[in-house]
Design a protein around this motif. Structure first.
Motif, PDB file in Angstrom:
ATOM      1  N   PHE A   1      56.205  53.572 -17.505  1.00  0.00           N
ATOM      2  CA  PHE A   1      54.862  53.730 -18.324  1.00  0.00           C
ATOM      3  C   PHE A   1      53.362  53.698 -17.465  1.00  0.00           C
ATOM      4  O   PHE A   1      52.501  54.449 -17.802  1.00  0.00           O
ATOM      5  CB  PHE A   1      54.831  52.303 -19.485  1.00  0.00           C
ATOM      6  CG  PHE A   1      53.364  52.508 -20.545  1.00  0.00           C
ATOM      7  CD1 PHE A   1      53.538  54.087 -21.181  1.00  0.00           C
ATOM      8  CD2 PHE A   1      52.369  52.496 -19.646  1.00  0.00           C
ATOM      9  CE1 PHE A   1      51.735  54.485 -21.577  1.00  0.00           C
ATOM     10  CE2 PHE A   1      51.157  52.605 -20.603  1.00  0.00           C
ATOM     11  CZ  PHE A   1      50.974  53.363 -21.831  1.00  0.00           C
ATOM     12  N   VAL A   2      53.111  53.442 -16.844  1.00  0.00           N
ATOM     13  CA  VAL A   2      52.882  53.465 -15.358  1.00  0.00           C
ATOM     14  C   VAL A   2      52.323  54.720 -15.194  1.00  0.00           C
ATOM     15  O   VAL A   2      51.047  55.889 -14.743  1.00  0.00           O
ATOM     16  CB  VAL A   2      52.341  52.926 -14.536  1.00  0.00           C
ATOM     17  CG1 VAL A   2      50.953  53.249 -13.459  1.00  0.00           C
ATOM     18  CG2 VAL A   2      52.103  51.289 -15.233  1.00  0.00           C
ATOM     19  N   ALA A   3      53.556  55.622 -14.898  1.00  0.00           N
ATOM     20  CA  ALA A   3      53.615  56.808 -14.827  1.00  0.00           C
ATOM     21  C   ALA A   3      52.727  58.253 -15.925  1.00  0.00           C
ATOM     22  O   ALA A   3      52.328  58.876 -15.402  1.00  0.00           O
ATOM     23  CB  ALA A   3      55.004  57.168 -14.359  1.00  0.00           C
ATOM     24  N   VAL A   4      53.240  57.333 -16.833  1.00  0.00           N
ATOM     25  CA  VAL A   4      52.296  58.102 -18.156  1.00  0.00           C
ATOM     26  C   VAL A   4      51.142  57.748 -18.227  1.00  0.00           C
ATOM     27  O   VAL A   4      50.431  59.148 -18.237  1.00  0.00           O
ATOM     28  CB  VAL A   4      53.787  57.567 -19.516  1.00  0.00           C
ATOM     29  CG1 VAL A   4      52.301  57.854 -21.016  1.00  0.00           C
ATOM     30  CG2 VAL A   4      54.420  57.573 -19.681  1.00  0.00           C
ATOM     31  N   MET A   5      50.741  56.460 -18.251  1.00  0.00           N
ATOM     32  CA  MET A   5      48.776  56.129 -17.909  1.00  0.00           C
ATOM     33  C   MET A   5      48.408  57.387 -16.950  1.00  0.00           C
ATOM     34  O   MET A   5      47.188  57.887 -17.307  1.00  0.00           O
ATOM     35  CB  MET A   5      48.694  55.164 -17.873  1.00  0.00           C
ATOM     36  CG  MET A   5      47.502  54.683 -17.758  1.00  0.00           C
ATOM     37  SD  MET A   5      46.372  55.190 -19.861  1.00  0.00           S
ATOM     38  CE  MET A   5      47.200  53.826 -20.418  1.00  0.00           C
ATOM     39  N   ASP A   6      49.179  57.458 -15.442  1.00  0.00           N
ATOM     40  CA  ASP A   6      48.433  58.179 -15.129  1.00  0.00           C
ATOM     41  C   ASP A   6      48.271  59.944 -15.110  1.00  0.00           C
ATOM     42  O   ASP A   6      47.318  60.984 -14.869  1.00  0.00           O
ATOM     43  CB  ASP A   6      48.559  58.079 -13.502  1.00  0.00           C
ATOM     44  CG  ASP A   6      48.553  56.113 -12.707  1.00  0.00           C
ATOM     45  OD1 ASP A   6      47.765  55.451 -13.891  1.00  0.00           O
ATOM     46  OD2 ASP A   6      49.433  56.128 -11.670  1.00  0.00           O
TER      47      ASP A   6
ATOM     48  N   ALA B   1      48.662  61.131 -17.805  1.00  0.00           N
ATOM     49  CA  ALA B   1      47.593  61.344 -19.501  1.00  0.00           C
ATOM     50  C   ALA B   1      45.860  61.242 -19.087  1.00  0.00           C
ATOM     51  O   ALA B   1      45.801  62.068 -19.255  1.00  0.00           O
ATOM     52  CB  ALA B   1      48.263  59.975 -20.665  1.00  0.00           C
ATOM     53  N   ARG B   2      46.042  60.442 -18.280  1.00  0.00           N
ATOM     54  CA  ARG B   2      44.797  60.275 -17.505  1.00  0.00           C
ATOM     55  C   ARG B   2      44.169  61.663 -16.266  1.00  0.00           C
ATOM     56  O   ARG B   2      43.314  62.046 -17.229  1.00  0.00           O
ATOM     57  CB  ARG B   2      44.331  59.046 -16.883  1.00  0.00           C
ATOM     58  CG  ARG B   2      44.132  57.972 -18.078  1.00  0.00           C
ATOM     59  CD  ARG B   2      43.932  56.668 -16.725  1.00  0.00           C
ATOM     60  NE  ARG B   2      42.636  56.119 -15.880  1.00  0.00           N
ATOM     61  CZ  ARG B   2      42.891  56.225 -15.022  1.00  0.00           C
ATOM     62  NH1 ARG B   2      43.749  55.782 -13.889  1.00  0.00           N
ATOM     63  NH2 ARG B   2      41.105  56.592 -14.594  1.00  0.00           N
ATOM     64  N   ALA B   3      44.730  62.143 -16.185  1.00  0.00           N
ATOM     65  CA  ALA B   3      45.192  63.518 -14.906  1.00  0.00           C
ATOM     66  C   ALA B   3      44.644  64.374 -15.732  1.00  0.00           C
ATOM     67  O   ALA B   3      43.968  65.167 -15.796  1.00  0.00           O
ATOM     68  CB  ALA B   3      46.439  63.307 -14.341  1.00  0.00           C
ATOM     69  N   LEU B   4      45.284  64.658 -17.211  1.00  0.00           N
ATOM     70  CA  LEU B   4      45.699  65.787 -17.412  1.00  0.00           C
ATOM     71  C   LEU B   4      44.721  65.804 -18.736  1.00  0.00           C
ATOM     72  O   LEU B   4      43.924  67.048 -18.733  1.00  0.00           O
ATOM     73  CB  LEU B   4      46.745  66.104 -18.118  1.00  0.00           C
ATOM     74  CG  LEU B   4      47.762  67.569 -19.325  1.00  0.00           C
ATOM     75  CD1 LEU B   4      47.667  68.244 -17.689  1.00  0.00           C
ATOM     76  CD2 LEU B   4      49.383  66.918 -19.226  1.00  0.00           C
ATOM     77  N   ALA B   5      44.421  64.842 -19.210  1.00  0.00           N
ATOM     78  CA  ALA B   5      42.382  65.268 -19.699  1.00  0.00           C
ATOM     79  C   ALA B   5      42.080  65.337 -18.557  1.00  0.00           C
ATOM     80  O   ALA B   5      41.064  66.742 -19.571  1.00  0.00           O
ATOM     81  CB  ALA B   5      42.530  63.830 -20.498  1.00  0.00           C
TER      82      ALA B   5
END
Length: 356
Positions: free
Chosen positions: A45-50, A52-56
């Motif tokens: 999940f940390v990978a998901v959050m990282d 998502a933030r970068a892609l935004a």
């Protein structure tokens, strides 16, 4: 029967996002665990959050420009509080543009923190247009606006260039059109329109504007603490963030915001052309401020409503009635809606004309 979902939010999302989200509910990343039960501190999940933030940041064209992206809880309504808490100085003031219901709600929250100047308002005309020709005080701590007014079907086409921070609520048109996003110092958006299910809020912040207001800020309302914790200060809304990541990937795969904007313009042009052509209907907002996301329109004769309502329901259309503040109808055409669904509504409007 295919359902054509015109709900203003929570709203339509891409079918592949539903599919991948459903798969993750049963088994996330072949872990044997559901996305609903994994630890938010897990590697997966940390990978998901990282990501998502970068892609935004990438999709908004803000890479390398000093911005941070956060996924928080509380909806845009909490941002009505967080923005003034973090930006309004003790004894300072803020400037707000009153262009609709949610702009008005943001103003009410800001008034708890200090002087709140309303630079212009369209309330007297039931918010059927975007105010123009206003002056923003140069000594304000920040200027706040709402880019798209979901209820009234209006959208800002131009934004002021200012020497003070600009805060924008983009809840209902984030990632729908190309803008110079570097003109904004804080952008916030509830996910449930164009970005994912209800439950998380994207906040994009130019980090250098923070820490200058002289206020003691409670930890959960302090942007700097959320940035330092990389959006993990407390347990984040895991599933909504994952679904938002899938939606952001879908936008990128479509060709990014510019490609999505072309599709949105085509959909809006198709529907507004019929509203203007068909003698049975009229638009609820002024033409120059019409939203590409939320088209609001009325019947010229309410006696035709029962026939029209029966026709669009029979066609599989859902979520079309307008907000009680405006009445009539509201067709929300967010990114995931395809033009074929808009054509169904246009055909129904033409069918009503043939029956009258």
């Amino acid at each position: 029967m295919k359902i054509h979902n015109y709900s203003a939010g929570p709203s339509i999302l891409p079918q592949e996002v539903f599919k991948k989200s459903a798969e993750a509910i049963l088994d996330f990343n072949n872990s044997g665990l559901s996305i609903l039960e994994i630890s938010h501190r897990s590697k997966d999940f940390v990978a998901v959050m990282d990501e998502a933030r970068a892609l935004a940041i990438e999709l908004l064209g803000l890479e390398g420009k000093g911005y941070q992206a956060l996924f928080l809880a509380g909806g845009a309504s909490l941002e009505f509080i967080m923005a003034p808490y973090n930006l309004m100085k003790v004894g300072g003031k803020a400037a707000y543009l009153d262009s609709g219901t949610w702009a008005s709600a943001a103003i009410k929250e800001a008034q708890f923190f200090g002087e709140t100047v309303i630079v212009a308002s369209s309330k007297e005309s039931n918010y059927n247009h975007i105010p123009k020709g206003y002056t923003v005080p140069s000594d304000a701590d920040y200027f706040h606006c709402t880019s798209n007014n979901t209820i009234f079907g209006t959208q800002m086409k131009e934004f002021p260039s200012l020497d003070i921070p600009v805060v924008c609520d983009m809840s209902s048109d984030i990632f729908s059109r190309v803008l110079d996003f570097s003109k904004f110092d804080i952008i916030y958006a509830g996910a449930q329109k164009n970005m994912g299910p209800a439950g998380t809020t994207l906040v994009v912040i130019k980090e250098e504007i923070l820490g200058k207001n002289g206020r003691a800020i409670p930890s959960m309302l302090d942007y700097t603490k959320h940035i330092k914790a990389e959006s993990m200060y407390n347990t984040p809304p895991v599933f909504p963030v994952y679904a938002a990541l899938l939606t952001l990937k879908w936008i990128k795969d479509k060709g990014g915001v510019a490609a999505v904007e072309k599709l949105n313009i085509a959909k809006a042009t198709l529907l507004y052309s019929e509203i203007d052509r068909n003698p049975l209907f009229k638009g609820a907002s002024v033409v120059e401020d019409r939203s590409t996301m939320n088209a609001t329109f009325l019947l010229n004769d309410e006696e035709h409503a029962p026939i029209f309502d029966a026709l669009w329901k029979e066609a599989g259309i859902s979520g079309l009635p307008g907000h009680r503040s405006v009445g009539g109808y509201r067709a929300s055409m967010y990114n995931a809606m395809n033009i074929e669904s808009v054509q169904v509504l246009v055909d129904v409007m033409k069918a009503l004309e043939g029956k009258i």
